[in-house]
Design a protein around this motif. Structure first.
Motif, mmCIF file in Angstrom:
data_model
loop_
_atom_site.group_PDB
_atom_site.id
_atom_site.type_symbol
_atom_site.label_atom_id
_atom_site.label_comp_id
_atom_site.label_asym_id
_atom_site.label_seq_id
_atom_site.Cartn_x
_atom_site.Cartn_y
_atom_site.Cartn_z
ATOM 1 N N ASP A 141 0.843 -1.197 0.000
ATOM 2 C CA ASP A 141 0.000 0.000 0.000
ATOM 3 C C ASP A 141 0.878 1.246 0.000
ATOM 4 O O ASP A 141 1.784 1.374 0.834
ATOM 5 C CB ASP A 141 -0.900 0.017 1.233
ATOM 6 N N PHE A 142 0.598 2.161 -0.925
ATOM 7 C CA PHE A 142 1.332 3.419 -1.025
ATOM 8 C C PHE A 142 0.353 4.583 -0.892
ATOM 9 O O PHE A 142 -0.851 4.439 -1.132
ATOM 10 C CB PHE A 142 2.069 3.509 -2.357
ATOM 11 N N ASP A 143 0.889 5.747 -0.525
ATOM 12 C CA ASP A 143 0.062 6.946 -0.387
ATOM 13 C C ASP A 143 0.129 7.854 -1.608
ATOM 14 O O ASP A 143 -0.774 8.669 -1.823
ATOM 15 C CB ASP A 143 0.505 7.743 0.845
ATOM 16 N N LEU A 144 1.206 7.732 -2.410
ATOM 17 C CA LEU A 144 1.383 8.607 -3.574
ATOM 18 C C LEU A 144 2.418 7.987 -4.504
ATOM 19 O O LEU A 144 3.335 7.310 -4.044
ATOM 20 C CB LEU A 144 1.824 9.999 -3.121
ATOM 21 N N CYS A 145 2.256 8.212 -5.811
ATOM 22 C CA CYS A 145 3.189 7.672 -6.810
ATOM 23 C C CYS A 145 3.845 8.808 -7.588
ATOM 24 O O CYS A 145 3.171 9.747 -8.030
ATOM 25 C CB CYS A 145 2.459 6.763 -7.797
ATOM 26 N N ILE A 146 5.164 8.706 -7.764
ATOM 27 C CA ILE A 146 5.934 9.661 -8.571
ATOM 28 C C ILE A 146 6.560 8.861 -9.712
ATOM 29 O O ILE A 146 7.345 7.938 -9.468
ATOM 30 C CB ILE A 146 7.035 10.339 -7.739
ATOM 31 N N LEU A 147 6.214 9.191 -10.942
ATOM 32 C CA LEU A 147 6.604 8.357 -12.070
ATOM 33 C C LEU A 147 7.360 9.129 -13.143
ATOM 34 O O LEU A 147 6.924 10.190 -13.586
ATOM 35 C CB LEU A 147 5.361 7.721 -12.724
ATOM 36 N N ASP A 148 8.498 8.570 -13.572
ATOM 37 C CA ASP A 148 9.148 9.017 -14.797
ATOM 38 C C ASP A 148 8.359 8.408 -15.956
ATOM 39 O O ASP A 148 7.579 7.466 -15.768
ATOM 40 C CB ASP A 148 10.609 8.536 -14.798
ATOM 41 N N ILE A 149 8.550 8.915 -17.164
ATOM 42 C CA ILE A 149 7.846 8.337 -18.314
ATOM 43 C C ILE A 149 8.740 7.377 -19.092
ATOM 44 O O ILE A 149 8.368 6.226 -19.333
ATOM 45 C CB ILE A 149 7.313 9.446 -19.241
ATOM 46 N N MET A 150 9.934 7.821 -19.476
ATOM 47 C CA MET A 150 10.820 6.976 -20.269
ATOM 48 C C MET A 150 11.599 6.032 -19.356
ATOM 49 O O MET A 150 12.587 6.425 -18.741
ATOM 50 C CB MET A 150 11.775 7.840 -21.094
ATOM 51 N N MET A 151 11.111 4.778 -19.250
ATOM 52 C CA MET A 151 11.754 3.773 -18.403
ATOM 53 C C MET A 151 11.786 2.436 -19.133
ATOM 54 O O MET A 151 10.947 2.177 -20.001
ATOM 55 C CB MET A 151 10.987 3.604 -17.080
ATOM 56 N N PRO A 152 12.732 1.561 -18.780
ATOM 57 C CA PRO A 152 12.782 0.235 -19.400
ATOM 58 C C PRO A 152 11.645 -0.661 -18.920
ATOM 59 O O PRO A 152 11.089 -0.442 -17.858
ATOM 60 C CB PRO A 152 14.146 -0.317 -18.953
ATOM 61 N N LYS A 153 11.332 -1.660 -19.737
ATOM 62 C CA LYS A 153 10.355 -2.724 -19.447
ATOM 63 C C LYS A 153 8.907 -2.238 -19.437
ATOM 64 O O LYS A 153 8.030 -2.884 -20.006
ATOM 65 C CB LYS A 153 10.690 -3.430 -18.140
ATOM 66 N N MET A 154 8.629 -1.130 -18.802
ATOM 67 C CA MET A 154 7.284 -0.547 -18.800
ATOM 68 C C MET A 154 7.419 0.954 -18.603
ATOM 69 O O MET A 154 8.030 1.400 -17.629
ATOM 70 C CB MET A 154 6.423 -1.147 -17.681
ATOM 71 N N ASP A 155 6.887 1.740 -19.549
ATOM 72 C CA ASP A 155 7.038 3.190 -19.405
ATOM 73 C C ASP A 155 6.031 3.750 -18.398
ATOM 74 O O ASP A 155 5.134 3.041 -17.920
ATOM 75 C CB ASP A 155 6.938 3.898 -20.766
ATOM 76 N N GLY A 156 6.203 5.027 -18.079
ATOM 77 C CA GLY A 156 5.372 5.642 -17.064
ATOM 78 C C GLY A 156 3.899 5.714 -17.416
ATOM 79 O O GLY A 156 3.031 5.611 -16.542
ATOM 80 N N PHE A 157 3.580 5.889 -18.703
ATOM 81 C CA PHE A 157 2.175 5.929 -19.112
ATOM 82 C C PHE A 157 1.501 4.590 -18.837
ATOM 83 O O PHE A 157 0.398 4.529 -18.285
ATOM 84 C CB PHE A 157 2.062 6.274 -20.601
ATOM 85 N N ALA A 158 2.156 3.504 -19.250
ATOM 86 C CA ALA A 158 1.599 2.164 -19.025
ATOM 87 C C ALA A 158 1.500 1.870 -17.530
ATOM 88 O O ALA A 158 0.520 1.260 -17.071
ATOM 89 C CB ALA A 158 2.458 1.106 -19.726
#
Length: 230
Positions: free
Chosen positions: A46-63
């Motif tokens: 369980d997390f309270d908030l997510c901080i995501l980059d977009i360009m990442m290996p294996k699965m990008d931030g949008f996905a």
């Protein structure tokens, strides 16, 4: 003292180290260098908030954001990205992100936004919001749902906040800058573009409801017209 638990997905080692090093002073930060590992963790913990980059290996931030939203419609999601195109920002917001910061970003600005979204999500848990009737729909603001006997539509937190603002001031003119400051705490071009995206989605949801429209008053703001006074 309780620390909020943040999921942080970023593949750039330098940015990740510097950002996490600062955030660790205030939060419990779980960092992942690719989207796939971040999703695995999100599905188990369980997390309270997510901080995501977009360009990442294996699965990008949008996905990754789409997968997170499929499980949890309420958790705040912030994008941190070097992708500066307006289309990328709009895509991220359509997926359900609450905000989008462009690299290089100010750590102070990031901290401020984290605090704002954590306070909002915490308040929603502690203080249930009322139900509203909109044509043949019911709006459950506490759970971000618009529903009737045939369907249930899940809103993002930002869309829910906007709809509640409109309903609390239905049939009244709301100035554009007032809406932006109520939802984001600021009034700038990109927030304005985000607002347009959210209003477009609300219009589509209520397109078949007689007497319900979101009127655009050019140069002034918007008016949520609702003849149903239930």
């Amino acid at each position: 003292m309780h620390k909020y638990k943040l999921l942080y997905a970023e593949d750039d080692e330098t940015i990740a180290f510097l950002t996490k090093d600062h955030l660790d002073n205030y939060y419990e930060v779980h960092h992942f260098a690719d989207g796939s590992k971040a999703l695995d963790a999100f599905l188990k913990e369980d997390f309270d908030l997510c901080i995501l980059d977009i360009m990442m290996p294996k699965m990008d931030g949008f996905a990754l954001a789409e997968a997170i939203r499929a499980k949890n419609q309420e958790i705040p999601i912030l994008f941190l990205s070097a992708k500066t195109l307006k289309e990328d920002r709009i895509r991220g917001l359509k997926i359900g992100a609450d905000d989008y910061l462009i690299k290089p970003f100010s750590i102070e600005e990031l901290m401020l936004k984290i605090e704002v979204f954590l306070k909002r999500s915490h308040k929603k848990i502690l203080a249930p919001s009322p139900f509203y009737t909109i044509g043949n729909y019911q709006f459950d603001a506490a759970n971000y749902r618009v529903y009737n006997l045939e369907e249930t539509i899940i809103l993002t937190q930002r869309e829910s906040d906007l709809l509640k603002l409109f309903l609390d001031h239905k049939n009244q003119v709301l100035k554009r800058e007032a809406i932006l400051k109520a939802l984001w705490g600021e009034d700038d071009y990109f927030m304005g573009r985000s607002l347009d995206v959210f209003i477009s989605r609300l219009r589509k949801i209520f397109a078949g409801q007689e007497g319900i429209t979101i009127e655009n008053l050019h140069g002034i703001g918007f008016k949520f017209n609702c003849k149903d006074e239930q």
